[in-house]
Design an enzyme around this catalytic site. Structure first.
Site, PDB file in Angstrom:
ATOM      1  N   LYS A  26      43.272  45.597  39.229  1.00 53.40           N
ATOM      2  CA  LYS A  26      42.471  44.747  38.346  1.00 53.40           C
ATOM      3  C   LYS A  26      42.067  45.541  37.104  1.00 53.40           C
ATOM      4  CE  LYS A  26      40.151  42.019  41.971  1.00 53.40           C
ATOM      5  NZ  LYS A  26      40.638  40.677  41.632  1.00 53.40           N
ATOM      6  N   ARG A  69      43.970  36.749  51.613  1.00 52.47           N
ATOM      7  CA  ARG A  69      44.747  35.855  52.475  1.00 52.47           C
ATOM      8  C   ARG A  69      45.571  36.643  53.479  1.00 52.47           C
ATOM      9  NH1 ARG A  69      47.557  33.145  47.384  1.00 52.47           N
ATOM     10  NH2 ARG A  69      45.489  33.704  46.591  1.00 52.47           N
TER      11      ARG A  69
HETATM   12  N1  BES Z   1      38.589  38.854  45.541  1.00 52.32           N
HETATM   13  C1  BES Z   1      39.458  38.191  44.647  1.00 52.32           C
HETATM   14  C2  BES Z   1      38.965  36.802  44.237  1.00 52.32           C
HETATM   15  C3  BES Z   1      37.710  36.761  43.423  1.00 52.32           C
HETATM   16  C4  BES Z   1      37.781  36.812  42.040  1.00 52.32           C
HETATM   17  C5  BES Z   1      36.491  36.613  44.020  1.00 52.32           C
HETATM   18  C6  BES Z   1      36.637  36.770  41.268  1.00 52.32           C
HETATM   19  C7  BES Z   1      35.332  36.556  43.257  1.00 52.32           C
HETATM   20  C8  BES Z   1      35.397  36.636  41.896  1.00 52.32           C
HETATM   21  C9  BES Z   1      40.820  38.025  45.301  1.00 52.32           C
HETATM   22  O1  BES Z   1      41.206  39.010  46.177  1.00 52.32           O
HETATM   23  C10 BES Z   1      41.810  38.023  44.181  1.00 52.32           C
HETATM   24  O2  BES Z   1      41.962  39.037  43.557  1.00 52.32           O
HETATM   25  N2  BES Z   1      42.471  36.890  43.986  1.00 52.32           N
HETATM   26  C11 BES Z   1      43.458  36.748  42.967  1.00 52.32           C
HETATM   27  C12 BES Z   1      44.624  36.011  43.565  1.00 52.32           C
HETATM   28  C13 BES Z   1      45.843  35.995  42.699  1.00 52.32           C
HETATM   29  C14 BES Z   1      46.409  37.391  42.572  1.00 52.32           C
HETATM   30  C15 BES Z   1      46.859  35.070  43.313  1.00 52.32           C
HETATM   31  C16 BES Z   1      42.830  35.955  41.826  1.00 52.32           C
HETATM   32  O3  BES Z   1      42.043  35.053  42.072  1.00 52.32           O
HETATM   33  O4  BES Z   1      43.126  36.288  40.683  1.00 52.32           O
HETATM   34 MN    MN Z   2      42.127  40.664  45.198  1.00 50.39          MN
END
Ligand code: BES
Ligand code: MN
Ligand code: ZN
Length: 476
Positions: free
Chosen positions: A254, A328
């Site tokens: 990230k 997931r």
């Molecule tokens: N933990 C994050 C989701 C999240 C984002 C929770 C912002 C709270 C605030 C999750 O693991 C994630 O990174 N999801 C990705 C999925 C994508 C790569 C398909 C997302 O939401 O960008």
């Molecule tokens: Mn994530």
């Protein structure tokens, strides 16, 4: 903050601040001539000038009492609490109209004035103002109900704050091992509760390659936590929590802005621990299993790579295309475990799963995905009755193809930028047992407040605790 029920007239009560609701008989008593009909949550401050023992009076707008939701009342109480702190009131009295519940008032005041100052210097902490005592004023016929409401409200708030504290603690402190320790302590001394913790070895034996794959990038060992509470009754519900104690994104790293809040990624796990922390007090007449898949998601030298394939505990294989879609993947094992090892009548998972769900529903509403109409209704009712907000989203099977992989059974991202929350839910559906009603709650939005709101100061919110407790107590 200590709460008590009192049958004392508003003109007799001693308090630094007395709150009465606009339009009520009590308001007329203390506010004779003045006509204030503010909107819901508006607060008018008056000095009592020695006319009554209370030093200050707050007249609080309620709006239409018949339209007032539990969430509205909690929010109003939270605003009263904030104002009381502002004027450094140590003792507060609230004249409770007979139509309203004490529980919501207690939760609103407690949760609205919550602070997490453990890591601030003593000097700073000493400057914080605290409400010491709250008297809820009622009439003899309602006294028992108010006493019971206070007790329930205190316990529920305690559970929510337990979850908030866990989320707010620094992520290098709340490691998977720490979560397991917390779980172990919660069941200590309770004959009807138990906790089993699996480390990497046991997880390997169980076939949890998915969690182990995500854990590979970290120095911290993963933990799989199996909590159990036996409340009697014939039914068992299984709560499953995403416990990513820090989500860097893994090799699909990230950027710093998006990583800033990622200690929140164990909020699902924290909610379950919060719930379990008060089961011995609330004693619902139902059996509860709590499963937590806890690991860090780090880009260490052994980290799982885009293109890698892992098999979850139920045998289905997963192609990892984006290591940031790790929630997931760990839940694939947790849901498989729920299907294989737990005899449950319903499974509910809580996961800060997708940013897409926040895009869809904003910061205060969780997305609910389920095929089971009864379970959906129960959870919706529990949320409404406890002041939380969830919204039903489609588990749209026409998009199922999007999570099919070229080289494995499924892939962990869909390859389209649309419908991210649905695709996450569809992925999970591949691992939830078919024969048990299952609901997925995507709590990415409401788990963490990026800015102060009346009921949820900045930080972990403890989302899910109130609705789950309400649900467990409704089930019988
Ligand atoms: N933990 C994050 C989701 C999240 C984002 C929770 C912002 C709270 C605030 C999750 O693991 C994630 O990174 N999801 C990705 C999925 C994508 C790569 C398909 C997302 O939401 O960008
Ligand atoms: Mn994530
Ligand atoms: Zn995550």
């Amino acid at each position: 903050m200590k709460f008590q029920a009192k049958v004392t007239d508003v003109t007799k009560i001693e308090a630094d601040l007395l709150a009465v609701f606009a339009g009520s008989e009590e308001a007329r008593k203390v506010d004779g001539a003045e006509e204030f009909d503010g909107e819901q949550g508006d607060i008018l401050f008056l000095h009592s000038h020695g006319n009554i023992p209370a030093k200050r009076v707050a007249i609080v707008g309620l709006g239409k009492i018949s339209e007032l939701t539990v969430s509205d009342l909690q929010t109003i109480a939270a605003k009263i609490g904030k104002k009381a702190k502002e004027v450094a009131a140590k003792t507060v009295a609230i004249a409770l109209p007979k139509e309203l519940q004490a529980q919501a008032i207690v939760e609103g005041l407690t949760l609205g004035t919550y602070t997490f100052s453990k890591h601030k210097s003593e000097e700073t902490r000493n400057k914080e103002k605290h409400i010491e005592e709250v008297s809820i004023l009622t009439t003899p016929p309602k006294l028992n109900a108010v006493v019971a409401g206070i007790s329930r409200g205190e316990t529920v708030s305690q559970a929510v704050m337990f979850a908030r504290d866990l989320v707010n603690e620094p992520p290098s402190f709340t490691t998977p091992t720490h979560l397991a320790d917390v779980a172990g302590k919660l069941v200590k001394g309770h004959a009807n509760m138990s906790c089993e913790v699996f480390g990497p070895k046991e997880m390997k034996t169980l076939g949890m390659e998915a969690i182990l794959g995500i854990a590979r990038g970290s120095d911290e060992e993963p933990r799989f936590i199996h909590l159990s509470y036996k409340g009697g009754g014939g039914k068992t519900v299984c709560l499953v929590g995403k416990g990513i104690t820090f989500d860097t994104g893994g090799l699909s790293l990230k950027d710093s802005k998006n990583m800033e809040t990622m200690k929140l990624d164990m909020a699902g796990a924290a909610a379950i621990l919060g719930v379990f922390s008060v089961l011995p007090i609330l004693k619902p007449n139902i059996n509860v299993v709590g499963l937590i898949a806890a690991t860090e998601n780090m880009p260490g030298p052994k980290a799982i790579k885009p293109g890698d394939v892992v098999a979850a505990m139920n045998g289905k294989t997963i192609e990892i295309l984006n290591t940031d879609a790790e929630g997931r993947v760990v839940l694939a094992d947790a849901l498989s475990y729920a299907g294989a090892k737990v005899k449950s009548d319903a499974i509910v998972d809580l996961a800060t799963l997708t940013g897409a769900c926040m895009v869809a529903l904003g910061e205060e509403i969780a997305g609910m995905f389920t095929d089971d109409v009864t379970l959906a209704e129960e959870l919706e009712r529990a949320a409404t009755d406890s002041g939380e907000h969830i919204w039903s989203m489609p588990l749209a099977r026409q998009y199922k193809e999007l999570v099919k992989s070229d080289v494995a059974d499924v892939k962990n991202i869909s390859g389209t930028k649309y419908g991210g929350a649905i695709n996450g839910a569809l992925f999970l559906a591949e691992f939830a047992p078919l024969s048990v009603p299952w609901a997925h709650l995507d709590i990415a939005g409401p788990a963490f407040a990026e800015k102060d709101a009346p009921l949820t100061p900045k930080g972990g919110t403890g989302f899910g605790v109130r609705m789950l407790l309400q649900w467990l107590l409704q089930e019988k």
